[in-house]
Design an enzyme around this catalytic site. Structure first.
Site, PDB file in Angstrom:
ATOM      1  N   ASN A 253      34.729  54.642  41.854  1.00 14.88           N
ATOM      2  CA  ASN A 253      33.557  53.811  42.116  1.00 14.88           C
ATOM      3  C   ASN A 253      32.308  54.536  41.620  1.00 14.88           C
ATOM      4  O   ASN A 253      31.797  55.432  42.275  1.00 14.88           O
ATOM      5  CB  ASN A 253      33.458  53.532  43.628  1.00 14.88           C
TER       6      ASN A 253
ATOM      7  N   ASN B 260      27.305  47.478  42.913  1.00 13.19           N
ATOM      8  CA  ASN B 260      28.052  46.281  42.506  1.00 13.19           C
ATOM      9  C   ASN B 260      29.280  46.026  43.386  1.00 13.19           C
ATOM     10  O   ASN B 260      30.086  45.160  43.097  1.00 13.19           O
ATOM     11  CB  ASN B 260      28.451  46.376  41.024  1.00 13.19           C
ATOM     12  N   ASP B 261      29.422  46.796  44.462  1.00 20.69           N
ATOM     13  CA  ASP B 261      30.630  46.654  45.300  1.00 20.69           C
ATOM     14  C   ASP B 261      30.767  45.233  45.846  1.00 20.69           C
ATOM     15  O   ASP B 261      31.864  44.669  45.878  1.00 20.69           O
ATOM     16  CB  ASP B 261      30.601  47.642  46.474  1.00 20.69           C
TER      17      ASP B 261
ATOM     18  N   GLY C 288      36.109  48.934  45.384  1.00 24.14           N
ATOM     19  CA  GLY C 288      34.812  49.220  44.756  1.00 24.14           C
ATOM     20  C   GLY C 288      34.838  49.913  43.405  1.00 24.14           C
ATOM     21  O   GLY C 288      33.803  50.170  42.805  1.00 24.14           O
TER      22      GLY C 288
ATOM     23  N   ASP D 269      35.012  50.615  39.417  1.00 23.35           N
ATOM     24  CA  ASP D 269      34.278  49.837  38.404  1.00 23.35           C
ATOM     25  C   ASP D 269      34.243  50.555  37.046  1.00 23.35           C
ATOM     26  O   ASP D 269      34.799  51.645  36.887  1.00 23.35           O
ATOM     27  CB  ASP D 269      32.853  49.543  38.897  1.00 23.35           C
TER      28      ASP D 269
ATOM     29  N   ASP E 206      50.429  39.143  30.699  1.00 25.10           N
ATOM     30  CA  ASP E 206      51.101  39.042  31.995  1.00 25.10           C
ATOM     31  C   ASP E 206      52.172  37.942  31.974  1.00 25.10           C
ATOM     32  O   ASP E 206      52.055  36.972  31.241  1.00 25.10           O
ATOM     33  CB  ASP E 206      50.025  38.699  33.038  1.00 25.10           C
TER      34      ASP E 206
ATOM     35  N   GLU F 177      54.701  41.155  29.278  1.00 26.79           N
ATOM     36  CA  GLU F 177      55.402  41.609  30.488  1.00 26.79           C
ATOM     37  C   GLU F 177      56.693  40.804  30.608  1.00 26.79           C
ATOM     38  O   GLU F 177      56.704  39.685  31.091  1.00 26.79           O
ATOM     39  CB  GLU F 177      54.542  41.403  31.738  1.00 26.79           C
TER      40      GLU F 177
HETATM   41 CA    CA Z   1      31.445  49.649  42.566  1.00 25.10          CA
END
Ligand code: CA
Length: 614
Positions: free
Chosen positions: A136, A141-142, A162, A164, A329, A358
């Site tokens: 983090n 920006n959490d 959190g 980033d 995916d 995948e």
């Molecule tokens: Ca963050």
């Protein structure tokens, strides 16, 4: 008085203008480029009751090819012929009677050569990171106001923690120091879902990254920085489904945009339906058109507009972000032909690019079906260059614990599995791994983590056999996890990624002795492997395991690497004369940095020991 009357009239005029204005919520893609090989551009315009608008463009070089009005009046699809489009900004003009809306649209000049998008290959080691769980770097920006998941909670394995782009950017040197040559990031696109948004597999915006990771511009900067350090970047994409909070789902463009739109049907996860000669329609529909989970509605890629939207989306990201690869995916859960067209289109724009699907199937026959040019899928062709070797993972998880026997156990399983590589059109383009974000870690518990010779031997094999290697973040510091305890735990926070963490495993001095031992071992092998053409391109020759020992050679342009693995808990003495085909001269053991005389009659190998000789 007169002045006041004019003012009232003006106010009224603006008010009515506001009421009458054509409101646009989305234009996707927001821009495009001149000189792409595919000459058709789909522009999706989304806004309240816009479908009845007349539409024109002011471009001198792009031409309207087709205008599509869907069942839902909030969508307009504009297809442009951009074969001769030049870089310019033009207006897309929507008119409804006296109402008019101009949308500025840019065709950009390409800033890089498509030949620079060279993809990843067997010379690479992909370091897989779940961005929410690595570091983090920006607590601001959490939590983003207005987004559905409203908190971070590191105490809850299923909540956002959190991590980033800033955190990733801060630790790129750690990854390059370790010796990985690429990062594969779990999905970074917006996942504005109420729960479980951290893993990123429920896309709610195909053209914007999740703001809790950062902005699109910060994503681009992260990739530029990674490239500057010699790291490739692989982006995770999901075309089988989107998140149920995506506007496609909350405001269906048409009744055939999704599979099973009226009644939720869950996939059986039995995607063998794609190649099963005897499959029933019921089972096929359920496997391929059923939804992955209820919060991930199944996109209908057979709808040509959906398919075009998805194809363009990945080309847009490759061109915009200068990607080095895509991981797709749940590849076998989507429509075969549509996914084939997608691969074909992407590789048409970027011939040297790489995509790995995948392909989570339990056997090599099923997986090989999905690789480009498979004889098993003929006359169909998936055009998917790289597939994932899940069966090898399953074998490796037990092989390094078992006492190797002549039949069926330990390295005999590994050897036997590799003898079946004839099913694969391109074994070197298999992604190989001991674990990933969806499986138990190779070190499943504390006991495994303490058994360093087991993991060291597994790494020696993984990094020298055929294929593109992937390492899951934290393996190098002995993070362990068991899927039986839930998916969240497989994706634990990297210690030291958060300010105030009790220990910082990014720093050698704060790692334990055992962690440093594995970190240094991994670093040694990865840095030796980096740029090593014998590993990247060399042929493979192996011997049937004898007396518990597995021996193979990689060879390229007159250079060789010989690997000797003791698949037993006892020290073994090898009769070198039995392997004169490859055991000659003196070679340096990469692991111990010692010279080994292969001309001697015998060679002693420690219990679970490994030699990598060159
Ligand atoms: Ca963050």
């Amino acid at each position: 008085m007169q002045k006041k009357a004019v003012g009232i009239l003006l106010a009224l005029f603006f008010l009515l203008q506001g009421t009458w204005a054509i409101e646009i919520k989305k234009v996707e893609p927001a821009f495009w480029w001149a000189g792409m090989k595919n000459t058709e551009l789909q522009i999706m315009i989304y806004g309240q009751d816009i479908a009845n608008s007349d539409i024109s463009i002011t471009s001198g070089t792009a031409k309207i090819k087709e205008i599509v009005r869907l069942e839902n009046k909030n969508y307009l699809l504009l297809y442009l012929d951009v074969a001769n489009a030049k870089p310019e900004v033009f207006d897309i003009v929507l008119t409804q009677g006296k109402k008019k809306k101009s949308i500025a649209y840019e065709i950009k000049e390409r800033t890089t050569d498509p030949a620079e998008r060279i993809g990843f290959n067997a010379g690479d080691v992909l370091y897989l990171i779940m961005p929410d769980r690595f570091s983090n770097g920006d607590t601001d920006n959490d939590v983003i106001k207005g987004m559905r998941e409203t908190k971070v909670d590191r105490g809850n394995p299923s909540a956002r923690h959190g991590g980033d782009f800033k955190g990733l950017s801060n630790h790129l040197d750690y990854i390059t120091d370790l010796g990985a040559t690429a990062v594969w990031l779990n999905p970074v696109l917006e996942n504005d879902m109420e729960h479980g948004s951290y893993h990123g597999y429920a896309t709610t915006d195909y053209y914007n990254v999740d703001r809790r990771f950062g902005t699109n511009e910060e994503f681009i900067q992260l990739i530029e920085k990674a490239h500057g350090k010699g790291l490739k970047v692989v982006m995770d994409m999901i075309f089988n489904h989107c998140g149920s909070s995506h506007f496609f789902f909350t405001d269906y463009p048409s009744s055939d945009w999704f599979n099973f739109p009226d009644k939720y049907i869950q996939t059986s996860y039995k995607t063998s339906a794609q190649y099963d000669k005897y499959v029933s329609k019921k089972d096929s529909d359920k496997a391929i058109d059923g939804w992955f989970v209820e919060s991930m509605p199944d996109l209908n890629q057979r709808n040509r507009h959906v398919k075009k939207y998805l194809i363009q989306n990945s080309i847009w990201w490759i061109e915009y972000a200068k990607l080095d690869g895509i991981r797709q995916d749940t590849h076998p859960y989507a429509d075969f032909d549509a996914m084939s067209d997608w691969c074909k289109e992407v590789l048409n724009e970027y011939p040297d690019f790489n995509i790995v699907g995948e392909t989570w199937l339990g056997n090599n026959v099923g997986i090989s079906y999905w690789q480009k040019d498979s004889k098993l899928s003929y006359p169909k062709n998936s055009y998917l260059p790289s597939v994932m070797d899940f069966p090898l993972m399953d074998i490796m998880v037990s092989a390094f614990d078992e006492e190797t026997t002549d039949w069926g156990q330990g390295f005999s399983k590994v050897h036997d599995y590799l003898t079946q590589d004839i099913v694969y059109p391109d074994p070197m383009n298999l992604l190989i791994f001991l674990d990933n974000h969806d499986t138990s870690r190779f070190n499943k518990n504390e006991k495994d983590a303490k058994n360093s010779s087991r993991y060291k031997q597994a790494l020696a094999f993984l990094l020298t056999t055929r294929g593109i290697a992937e390492l899951y973040y934290g393996s190098e510091i002995l993070m362990y996890a068991d899927k039986a305890n839930g998916d969240g735990g497989l994706r634990a926070d990297f210690p030291g990624g958060w300010i105030g963490d009790p220990t910082n495993a990014f720093t050698a001095s704060e790692r334990t002795k055992e962690q440093n031992e594995i970190f240094e071992y991994t670093k040694k092998l990865l840095n030796w492997r980096k740029g090593n053409q014998v590993i990247a391109k060399g042929t493979l020759k192996h011997f049937v395991p004898v007396n518990g020992v597995y021996i193979y050679e990689r060879s390229y342009n007159g250079k060789t690497v010989v690997v000797i693995l003791n698949g037993s808990n006892q020290e073994k003495t090898l009769e070198t004369k039995d392997f004169r085909e490859i055991l000659v001269g003196k070679k340096k053991d990469i692991i111990s940095d010692t010279q080994i005389d292969l001309e001697a009659n015998t060679l002693v190998i420690n219990a679970r020991g490994a030699y990598i000789l060159e």
